[in-house]
Structure formats: structure tokens, C-alpha cells
Design an enzyme around this catalytic site. Structure first.
Site, short mmCIF file in Angstrom:
data_model
loop_
_atom_site.label_atom_id
_atom_site.label_comp_id
_atom_site.label_asym_id
_atom_site.label_seq_id
_atom_site.Cartn_x
_atom_site.Cartn_y
_atom_site.Cartn_z
N GLU A 1 34.04 -24.01 70.61
CA GLU A 1 35.46 -23.32 70.44
C GLU A 1 36.52 -24.30 70.86
OE1 GLU A 1 35.19 -19.75 72.93
OE2 GLU A 1 34.23 -18.46 71.16
N GLU B 1 28.10 -16.59 67.19
CA GLU B 1 27.92 -15.73 68.60
C GLU B 1 28.37 -14.32 68.48
OE1 GLU B 1 29.78 -17.71 71.99
OE2 GLU B 1 29.58 -19.65 71.31
N TRP C 1 33.81 -11.57 80.30
CA TRP C 1 35.01 -11.92 80.74
C TRP C 1 36.37 -10.69 80.48
CZ3 TRP C 1 36.97 -11.26 75.57
CH2 TRP C 1 36.21 -11.54 74.83
#
Ligand code: GLA
Ligand code: ZN
Length: 677
Positions: A151, A311, A319
Site C-alpha cells: 500500500e 486483500e 481500524w
């Protein structure tokens, strides 16, 4: 091509972190993975500190063991390079690797995605590690792809970045005079006489916060910094890419993207990536259309090639403020939605749940209980069985879209840096207005960039095309003249690629295409509304009302109130064999639905099929095979009438045209269209 050619089934798996576990657990993991029909793991995502314990020592013994174990177990590997978080010793020894935030505060060691993209230390050691890994594992024939870092993103405002920025400006503009012109520095006497006088735009210089939002006093320089940062981080990707390719030239290299991620211009990134992969984490309020849109964006950045869902969580994230469980069936439903929009692999974060740090409550295939009879595991297993059964039936399949939405990162940055006319003007809102309407009709949409092929499409919609980059107007003009239908909206055609206003009246270079002149833009405050009547129905006009004069365009609708009552709000201009619409305000979903219905009728675009609300129909076409995905996002079951002959790829049942089928709540059908006899 994603994970390569001649693949006989969709890849299924996810991020696997055996380095967090003793070896006995690995055996257990494999048993679970086999049971779930998992055939691929992403390895080595965060192990830099373990692999490089000091400046000149490397240690691969543990990874060797993992690699051998995974190979012996018959799993394919998506091999990450571990550079998403640097080692503590490196930060201590080479502080240039640490980022400086937008406030100008230098960060200390901690977190991840924490390296300055212009740090010589980072660039050197990240590339070196990627090269060493590739060299060491190049004979592992089970490596199907490389995954650079993780990422990639964020931004840095350190001195290294500032110096690199000055060099960038020099390359881009050649002379200080040209830079001054582009940055419009005659305003407030900001004229530069030397490159060295330029400081990077952050909260210590040109930026300020309004309600927590980052704004700037000089859009030109801030926009350029965005471009520079996106490119700086891309350069880090490239450096690792090149090292990997030296050793394994035939294995594709990717990195996991993040959908609508504003800081990185993924349309530029895609050129350097062998295939696209991305991480999908819908937030609780997101509609299925929102997720579909992001899949379409990710498919679109690389010329509509299929991608990898790198993912998704099998159940829950850690989160968000409130980490709601995916309801039974949701994971399967959203996995098929990804496949329906172009995914050739379905992967999870993560295979086994950690026991420490911030992701210990993030969902995983294998839970803390370590059992294979959990709800989540059973759902993962069911999907694995199905994907194995589906084989390669839709791999590399294309989405046959006749409509495209134009999306452009520079436009996004510039528009939302704009001081005025409205703080509520958000690019993605405008994109969603049109996308959602098409989505609800089951009309497939490609999301394209300003430089992509226009000719494939019957309709191109460019919501809020505030910035017209060089040549774009020409391409749109040609598209319309050749018979295309073009739609754009309020506040379009305003500036050039440097955010300098195009003079002579809005919408600048699009004026002749649209046959209008926009004289003023009225920003309405929250709750304030005007209205208009379109085809017999009244709709609200909010956010921004463009006050325009037709210059050849036909007026389809006018404002009903205020001093601009009677002035046009929707216009249509004929040009060559096509036409161009201007929708001068933001309205509600009923309006967009009706408007798009009319556009589809005019363009002779038909929906894939008619379904009830909350049921999506999407197709992928490959080698003449057409696979239809029916996805029911409702809790209740729905009836659908088929308009062709199909075979159910999961249970083998055959259906004829006109048959009606019942699709359960959160249910999915994957159907293969049959040749007509
Ligand atoms: C991202 C990261 C993963 C993990 C997940 C958790 O997508 O790439 O490493 O942190 O988020 O949702
Ligand atoms: Zn920096």
C-alpha cells in the site's frame, strides 16, 4: 494477465505471516488452507528488520524455511519485498529515511509506510533488498508474482523532498520565469528569482486548514507537489521493480493499490505495473455501487485488464470506529462482485490472526480459537470450493461496456484545492451521481482516463471536468462529431493543466462542443435549493447553479426560482453526428436515474437485464463465453426472469429464456450463457 497465462483456476488465498508463528503452527495452517481450497499465499510483507539486521548483514534463513515449506505444501506465492516498513536501526542510523509530515514535524521511528520516498537511504536499501530476494528465490517456480512494498502512499515534506521538488520544477518548467507564470506568482508578490527560493507547500508555507480540510493559497504549486509526490513514490516502486526483473524477467510485478486513493495518480502508476491488484475494504455505509465503482476504476487504469483482489477481510476490520462483522453471505457476495467486475483472484488479509499489536482483532481465515468450524472459516471454505469448481471459466474475461466515465487525478486534486465556489463540491460525489444511476440499470461502465481510447464508447460522461488538459477538448470534439454522446456538468472547462483559468468565458475549450456560455456560478449553502422541471417532473438543484446562456444549444430545462429563474440548467448541443449535454447543477438520484434512462435510450444502450432494486447483474466475456453474475444485496430473496438460456456453473442446472429463478437474500448465481440451438 494478472498471475499469468494458462492458469486453470481462480487463485484464492491471502496474506500469510508465518514469521509471527513457531513452526508447529505452520503445519496446522496448511491443513486449514487445504481444507479451504486455498492455493496461494502472499508472503514476506513486513520482514525488512528480520531480513536485514544491520547495515551490511542479511539473514534469509527463516524465510528460506518458510519458502521451502510453502513450496512443499503445494502453494503458489505472491512474493512481497517487505519494504513497507523500515528497520528501527536504519531510522536511528540514517534519519533521512524518516518522513516529515505536513506540519513540518519530523517523525520518529514507528508505524509503517513511514519512509521518505526521496531518501537516498530508503531508495538504496529497498531496491537492494528486492534484488537480493529475487536473486535468492528466482528458482522457486511457485512464485507467480512479485508484490512491491505494501500500500505505497502518503506524503513527505522533508528537506530531501524539498530539494528533489526544486529539481522536478526545473525539469518541468525549464526557467524560473515559466515557473512563475504557471504558479501565478504575480499574485501577492510571490515572484521567485531562483529555484532555491521555492519552499515546498505545506502547513508552514502556503497551506491552511478549514474544518480539518487541507487548503492552499497557491493551487499551482500545491498541484505540482501532488504530481511530484505521486511520481516520487512511483519511482520507488520502479527501483524495486527493476531489481526484480533483472532476476525474474518473466514474472509479473504488482503492488497493492487502494481504489480511490487521492495522493497517487494510479492512471500513471498503471503503466509501470505488470498487473493491477488492490485492497477492498468497504466502510459500513458504502453501497454495493460504491464498491463496484472502485473495482471498475481499478480495472480501468490498466486498459480494462482483469485485476487481483489482493486483500479483503473475511469478516471484520480493526481500524474503523465500529468494526461491524460482515454478515453471513456478505464475504461470498462481495467476492463474486469483485469477480464480476474483473477480479481474477480473490485474497484475504489475513490467513491467521495475530495475537499482538493493532491487527489482533482484524478478521482472518484462521481465528484465535484455531478451529475450522467457525462461521468465518466455513464461509471461506465454501467459497474456496466454489472457486475451485468454477475453474478458469471467466478468467481474463472482459466487461463489454458501451458507456465510460472520465476520471482524472489532476482534476481531482485541482478541483478540491480550489478556494471557491463551494467547499462541498467533491469530485467523487459527481462521479457517483452518474455511476450509480448506470449501476442501477445494470449498464456496465468503464472508468477511463483522459488519454484512453474514446471510440469504444457510445456515451462518455465527464462529471465536474474542471480541468481540461491539452488536447482533451479535441478528443471530445472528435468523439461527438463521430456520433458519440458526451455529458458534462457544472463547473467544467474552467482551468488548464496548471490550474490557470481559460479566458473568454466558461466552459473554456468546451464551449463550442456544448454550445453554451456559463456566465456565473452560484454556490448554494447546505439545505438551500433551486428547482427545475425535466420531462414533466420537478427536481431539486443544489450545491452549485451555473448561470448560462445557450449559444446554439437547445434548452431542455430551466431554473424555476431566484433572479436566474428561466435561465437554462440542462442543455443539449448537436455537433456533427453526435451531441453534448450540459447539466448545470447537482440534483438528486431520481433525476440522474431519469436522465440516464433517456441517454441510454438515445444511445441505444440496453441493460444486461432488468432486476429488482438491490440485485446486480454483471457479465464477463472471454473467448466467446459469457458468464452472468447475479448478486442479491437484499436480505430477502428476489425473483428474476432470465432473458437467455443459461447453465448454472455451481449446481449444473439448466435454464431457458423466460424462466424465472429465485435468488436468496445475499445470494449469488454464476451462470454460463448457452449457445442458442
Ligand atoms: C491494509 C494492509 C494490510 C492490513 C490491512 C488491514 O490493506 O495492506 O497489511 O493492515 O490493511 O485491514
Ligand atoms: Zn521526504
Amino acid at each position: 494477465m494478472a498471475y499469468g497465462k494458462n492458469i486453470d483456476r481462480i487463485f484464492y488465498g491471502g496474506d500469510y505471516n508465518p514469521e509471527q508463528w513457531p513452526q508447529e503452527v505452520w503445519e496446522e495452517d496448511i491443513r486449514f488452507m487445504k481444507k479451504a481450497h486455498i492455493n496461494l499465499v502472499t508472503l514476506n510483507t513486513f520482514s525488512w528488520a528480520a531480513l536485514q539486521p544491520s547495515e551490511d548483514s542479511y539473514c534469509f534463513e527463516k524465510l528460506d524455511k518458510i519458502m521451502d515449506f510453502v513450496r512443499k505444501s503445494g502453494l503458489k506465492v505472491c512474493m512481497a519485498t517487505s519494504t513497507g516498513a523500515h528497520p528501527a536501526w536504519m531510522a536511528k542510523r540514517h534519519p533521512d529515511i524518516l518522513r516529515t509530515d505536513i506540519n513540518g514535524i519530523k517523525r520518529k521511528f514507528g508505524g509503517r509506510h513511514n519512509s521518505c520516498p526521496n531518501s537516498p537511504t530508503y531508495r538504496k536499501y529497498a531496491a537492494k533488498l528486492a534484488g537480493k530476494l529475487a536473486k535468492r528465490y528466482k528458482d522457486y517456480e511457485n512464485i507467480v508474482a512479485w508484490h512491491v512494498s505494501n500500500e505505497l502512499g502518503g506524503e513527505c515534506y522533508c528537506e530531501n523532498c524539498e530539494q528533489a521538488f526544486r529539481k522536478w520544477l526545473k525539469r518541468r518548467f525549464g526557467t524560473v520565469e515559466e515557473m512563475n507564470r504557471v504558479f501565478y506568482t504575480t499574485f501577492w508578490g510571490h515572484t521567485f528569482y531562483d529555484w532555491d527560493e521555492v519552499v515546498l507547500p505545506n502547513l508552514q508555507s502556503e497551506h491552511f486548514l478549514v474544518d480539518g480540510e487541507d487548503r492552499t493559497m497557491f493551487q499551482g504549486i500545491s498541484l505540482e507537489y501532488r504530481r511530484f509526490m505521486s511520481e516520487s513514490i512511483l519511482e520507488c516502486f520502479r527501483l524495486e521493480y527493476q531489481e526484480i526483473k533483472k532476476e525474474m524477467p518473466d514474472i509479473p510485478v504488482t503492488t497493492n493499490l487502494m481504489g480511490f486513493y487521492k495522493p497517487l495518480d494510479y492512471q500513471k502508476w498503471a503503466e509501470d505495473m505488470d498487473f493491477i491488484s488492490w485492497d477492498s475494504y468497504p466502510e459500513p455505509g458504502d453501497t454495493p455501487a460504491e464498491t463496484a465503482l472502485q473495482h471498475d476504476l481499478m480495472r480501468g487504469i490498466k486498459k480494462q485488464e482483469s485485476f487481483v483482489l489482493m486483500e479483503q477481510t473475511p469478516s471484520v476490520t480493526n481500524w474503523q470506529s465500529y468494526n461491524r462483522l460482515k454478515r453471513p453471505g456478505d464475504m461470498r457476495l462481495f467476492s463474486y462482485q469483485a469477480a464480476a467486475h474483473g477480479a481474477d483472484a480473490i485474497q484475504f488479509f489475513q490467513i491467521r490472526r495475530s495475537i499482538g499489536a493493532c491487527e489482533k482483532f482484524h478478521g482472518a481465515v484462521i481465528d484465535h480459537a484455531g478451529r475450522d468450524d467457525t462461521r468465518v472459516f466455513r464461509e471461506v471454505e465454501q467459497l474456496g470450493r466454489e472457486l475451485e469448481q468454477l475453474g478458469d471459466v471467466f478468467l481474463e474475461g472482459r466487461t463489454p461496456a458501451e458507456m465510460a466515465i472520465l476520471f482524472d487525478w489532476d482534476n481531482w486534486w485541482a478541483l478540491e484545492y480550489s478556494a471557491g465556489p463551494s467547499i462541498r463540491m467533491k469530485y467523487l460525489d459527481a462521479v457517483r451521481d452518474y455511476y450509480t444511476a448506470a449501476y442501477e440499470f445494470n449498464v456496465p461502465v468503464d472508468i477511463i482516463g483522459t488519454e484512453d481510447e474514446f471510440d469504444f464508447y457510445k456515451v462518455i460522461i465527464a462529471p465536474l471536468l474542471y480541468m481540461t488538459k491539452p488536447g482533451v477538448d479535441k478528443r471530445i470534439r472528435k468523439f461527438v462529431k463521430d456520433g458519440g454522446i458526451f455529458v458534462t456538468t457544472y463547473f467544467s472547462g474552467i482551468v488548464d493543466e496548471h490550474d490557470l483559468v481559460i479566458q473568454g468565458g466558461y466552459p473554456g475549450k468546451l464551449r463550442d462542443i456544448l454550445g453554451i456560455w456559463v456566465e456565473e456560478n452560484d454556490a448554494l449553502s447546505e439545505g438551500e435549493e433551486n428547482s427545475f422541471v425535466y420531462k414533466g417532473n420537478r427536481y431539486p438543484a443544489g450545491l452549485l447553479c451555473d448561470l448560462m446562456h445557450p449559444e446554439g444549444a437547445e434548452v431542455l430545462s430551466a431554473y424555476e426560482k431566484d433572479f436566474y429563474q428561466g435561465m437554462p440548467v440542462i442543455t443539449k448541443n448537436r455537433l456533427g453526428r453526435g451531441c453534448a449535454y450540459y447539466v448545470g447543477t447537482r440534483s438528486n438520484s431520481e433525476f440522474y436515474y431519469k436522465f440516464m434512462e433517456d441517454i441510454f435510450t438515445e444511445a441505444k444502450i440496453t441493460e444486461i437485464m432488468v432486476t429488482s432494486k438491490g440485485v446486480e447483474a454483471a457479465i464477463r466475456v472471454t473467448d466467446g463465453r459469457e458468464v452472468l453474475f447475479l448478486l442479491n444485496y437484499n436480505k430477502e430473496s428476489e425473483r428474476i426472469t432470465l432473458n437467455d438460456d443459461y447453465r448454472d456453473l455451481l449446481d449444473g442446472k439448466e435454464y431457458q429464456t423466460g424462466n424465472s429463478i429465485e435468488i436468496g437474500g445475499r445470494g449469488v448465481y454464476v451462470l454460463l450463457k448457452q449457445e442458442r440451438k
